[in-house]
Design a protein around this motif. Structure first.
Motif, short mmCIF file in Angstrom:
data_model
loop_
_atom_site.label_atom_id
_atom_site.label_comp_id
_atom_site.label_asym_id
_atom_site.label_seq_id
_atom_site.Cartn_x
_atom_site.Cartn_y
_atom_site.Cartn_z
N THR A 49 3.75 2.52 11.16
CA THR A 49 2.93 1.94 10.10
C THR A 49 2.19 0.71 10.61
O THR A 49 2.61 0.08 11.59
N GLN A 98 5.40 -7.96 -2.20
CA GLN A 98 4.55 -7.02 -1.45
C GLN A 98 3.72 -6.21 -2.44
O GLN A 98 3.74 -6.48 -3.65
N GLY A 99 2.97 -5.24 -1.93
CA GLY A 99 2.00 -4.54 -2.77
C GLY A 99 2.62 -3.81 -3.95
O GLY A 99 2.12 -3.86 -5.07
N ARG A 100 3.74 -3.13 -3.71
CA ARG A 100 4.31 -2.28 -4.78
C ARG A 100 4.85 -3.11 -5.93
O ARG A 100 4.94 -2.60 -7.05
N GLU A 103 1.94 -3.54 -8.07
CA GLU A 103 1.69 -2.27 -8.78
C GLU A 103 2.63 -2.12 -9.97
O GLU A 103 2.22 -1.77 -11.07
N PHE A 123 -1.88 5.98 -3.22
CA PHE A 123 -0.83 5.86 -2.21
C PHE A 123 0.49 6.21 -2.89
O PHE A 123 0.61 6.14 -4.10
N THR A 125 3.45 4.82 -3.31
CA THR A 125 4.12 3.85 -4.21
C THR A 125 3.30 3.64 -5.48
O THR A 125 3.85 3.39 -6.55
N THR A 180 -8.89 2.97 -4.00
CA THR A 180 -8.11 2.48 -2.88
C THR A 180 -9.03 2.30 -1.68
O THR A 180 -9.66 3.26 -1.24
N ASN A 184 -6.00 5.22 2.12
CA ASN A 184 -4.90 5.50 3.05
C ASN A 184 -4.44 6.95 2.95
O ASN A 184 -4.35 7.66 3.96
N ASP A 213 -7.27 -1.18 -5.28
CA ASP A 213 -6.11 -1.32 -4.40
C ASP A 213 -6.68 -1.83 -3.08
O ASP A 213 -7.31 -1.09 -2.32
N CYS A 215 -5.52 -3.25 -0.21
CA CYS A 215 -4.74 -3.43 1.03
C CYS A 215 -5.59 -3.61 2.29
O CYS A 215 -5.37 -4.48 3.09
N ARG A 216 -6.59 -2.73 2.47
CA ARG A 216 -7.37 -2.76 3.71
C ARG A 216 -8.83 -3.09 3.40
O ARG A 216 -9.76 -2.47 3.92
N SER A 253 -1.48 -5.61 -0.88
CA SER A 253 -0.36 -5.77 0.03
C SER A 253 -0.86 -6.62 1.19
O SER A 253 -1.68 -6.16 1.98
N LYS A 256 -1.06 -5.73 5.14
CA LYS A 256 -2.14 -5.06 5.87
C LYS A 256 -3.21 -6.11 6.20
O LYS A 256 -3.03 -6.90 7.11
N ARG A 403 0.40 10.83 11.29
CA ARG A 403 -0.37 9.58 11.32
C ARG A 403 0.10 8.69 12.45
O ARG A 403 1.29 8.45 12.61
N1 F0G Z 1 -1.39 0.77 -1.44
C1 F0G Z 1 -1.72 1.30 -0.24
C2 F0G Z 1 -3.06 1.92 -0.06
C3 F0G Z 1 -0.81 1.26 0.83
O1 F0G Z 1 -1.15 1.78 2.01
C4 F0G Z 1 0.47 0.65 0.63
C5 F0G Z 1 1.46 0.60 1.71
C6 F0G Z 1 0.74 0.09 -0.63
C7 F0G Z 1 -0.21 0.18 -1.64
C8 F0G Z 1 2.08 -0.56 -0.93
O2 F0G Z 1 2.18 -1.80 -0.32
O3 F0G Z 1 4.12 -1.54 1.24
O4 F0G Z 1 3.29 -3.80 0.53
O5 F0G Z 1 4.49 -2.37 -1.07
N2 F0G Z 1 1.37 1.31 2.75
C9 F0G Z 1 2.27 1.32 3.92
C10 F0G Z 1 1.84 2.40 4.87
C11 F0G Z 1 3.71 1.32 3.60
O6 F0G Z 1 2.60 2.66 5.84
O7 F0G Z 1 0.77 2.98 4.72
P1 F0G Z 1 3.59 -2.40 0.11
#
Ligand code: F0G
Length: 455
Positions: A49, A98-100, A103, A123, A125, A180, A184, A213, A215-216, A253, A256, A403
């Motif tokens: 990851t 963290q991200g979840r 959420e 994603f 979670t 998102t 991802n 969302d 993250c990236r 999150s 990332k 991946r």
């Molecule tokens: N949203 C997306 C698009 C993500 O890729 C992830 C986490 C999360 C939410 C949740 O965030 O881990 O901080 O709670 N993705 C990681 C991955 C785990 O390996 O793609 P988180």
């Protein structure tokens, strides 16, 4: 100069441990052929990851020394809040571990049973947290996303016509819509500014809140700059600000594009929702000025969010990820095209065409990469996403992918050259590969802990 180099030099190093093929064969057998169950010390190059696995900068470590660990109103909180508001522009910022966690709080406040939340692709979670409220998580990827091998600049886009249909027919049951960036679950593919703008307009016309969302987000901003007309001369921070100006809030999150090892946040323009969200935050995460994070974590994120938007960093990030993808593709390895922002996805069904989906070609490939070269990748196929039909028989996922996620600022080009060589060698021996069967699995999220045996 044509060569794009790593835009950093190395001040502190972390040894990685070499292992022999015999040691690795023993380790993966002991792990039940599931790479999640391997001790990290037995892994040479870890591409499991890109989440929380990046290297921090000297500026981030310096920020950590200034972490203010006051329970309420710490200086670190104000610096964090200021950095988030500067880039994302939302009125209310709620830190989370963290991200979840962001959420869970967002969906607990906004969703209930019978409702539906559309997204380009959720994603896992995100999906799980929506479904936990009884609502449905609906993926609406664009048409171009269906063809793995076909290139398209914005394969992460949502299908606008499908979204409009959902809003028109089920508008009253849509508590929010999401996007998102980058996508991802859809291969790390970016979303265009035009698509974000159009989603925003549709949502506003139907009075449905629109959340990103995020993250990236910085990788997505980079792809917009490089691929979308009218953005070449804009800075990444201005592109990011424009992306978020179309939304009502976001989840993030920081593991990332926050360039940190832990952390996240929820942001919104809705004062009433923010008040409800803070009440929930206090229940499980912490006081609203730290939200489950240490002051030093808030500092690392405050610095990291801006570092992710540095042009030299994103040039290197995109070029180095594409370098891995393009080099294996040139050797004939089937990958999802074009290379994504944070990861390369190998099409394991085409890599091992003699292994049927329910004999898990993705597991075979992750095992073979580990055994051959100590590389850890992750299956994104019928183990992760397989389901059951009405009669209770297992069904395959839409795609069998593996991946290779690239941690930020961790590996150099020679590490990636090693990965390329290993994948090409495993590909040359592909005829000898065998499938797997499951020997043990839990009821939910089985990919993390299932055990396998070779067929
Ligand atoms: N949203 C997306 C698009 C993500 O890729 C992830 C986490 C999360 C939410 C949740 O965030 O881990 O901080 O709670 N993705 C990681 C991955 C785990 O390996 O793609 P988180």
């Amino acid at each position: 100069m044509r060569t794009i180099i790593e835009p950093f030099r190395i001040k502190s190093v972390e040894p990685i441990r070499m292992t022999t093929p015999a040691e690795r064969a023993g380790a993966i057998e002991a792990a039940g052929y599931n790479v999640f169950l391997l001790p990290a010390r037995d892994v040479l190059i870890d591409l499991l990851t890109d989440s929380g696995t990046g290297a921090m900068s000297a500026q981030q470590w310096a920020g950590m020394m200034q972490g203010d660990e006051s329970y309420a109103g710490s200086d670190s909180w104000y610096r964090f809040e200021q950095a988030v508001k500067d880039i994302f522009g939302f009125a209310h910022v709620i830190p989370t571990h963290q991200g979840r966690a962001a959420e869970r709080i967002l969906f607990s406040v906004m969703c209930k049973a019978g409702q539906v939340v559309p997204n380009n692709a959720h994603f896992d979670t995100t999906r799980a947290n929506i479904e936990f409220t009884g609502a449905q998580a609906l993926d609406l990827p664009c048409e171009e996303a269906r063809e793995l091998a076909q290139s398209h600049p914005f394969k992460g886009n949502i299908d606008l016509a499908a979204l409009e249909r959902v809003l028109e027919t089920r508008g009253g049951q849509v508590p929010l819509a999401m996007m998102t960036v980058t996508n991802n679950a859809g291969g790390g593919q970016p979303v265009s500014m035009a698509n974000i703008r159009a989603v925003s307009q549709l949502c506003r016309a139907h009075q449905v809140p629109f959340y990103i969302d995020a993250c990236r987000f910085a990788e997505n901003a980079y792809f917009v700059q490089q691929r979308e007309a009218g953005y070449r001369d804009k800075s990444l921070i201005d592109i990011a600000r424009e992306m978020f100006s179309y939304a009502d809030g976001c989840t993030m999150s920081a593991k990332k594009d926050g360039m940190a090892n832990i952390g996240g946040f929820l942001a919104t323009n809705d004062a009433l929702l923010a008040a409800q969200q803070r009440d929930l935050l206090i229940l499980t995460e912490g006081f609203p000025t730290y939200g489950g994070l240490a002051g030093r974590d808030l500092e690392a994120i405050a610095v990291g969010l801006h570092e992710a938007l540095q042009q030299d960093y994103q040039n290197y990030r995109a070029v180095s990820t594409a370098y891995l993808g393009n080099n294996i593709a040139q050797a004939g390895v089937p990958i999802m095209q074009p290379p994504g922002g944070h990861a390369i996805y190998i099409d394991a069904a085409k890599f091992y065409p003699h292994i049927s989906p329910l004999e898990f070609p993705g597991i075979a490939l992750t095992v073979d990469l580990y055994r051959h070269a100590g590389i850890r990748a992750v299956e994104v196929g019928s183990v992760m996403f397989g389901a059951k039909d009405a009669a209770g028989n297992p069904t395959a996922a839409r795609n069998e992918l593996v991946r290779l996620a690239v941690p930020r600022r961790v590996y150099t080009q020679s590490h990636i050259d090693y990965v390329v060589e290993a994948i090409v060698e495993v590909f040359a021996q592909r005829g000898a590969a065998r499938g797997y069967r499951i020997t043990e699995q839990p009821a939910f999220l089985r990919h993390f802990s299932a055990r396998f045996a070779p067929l």
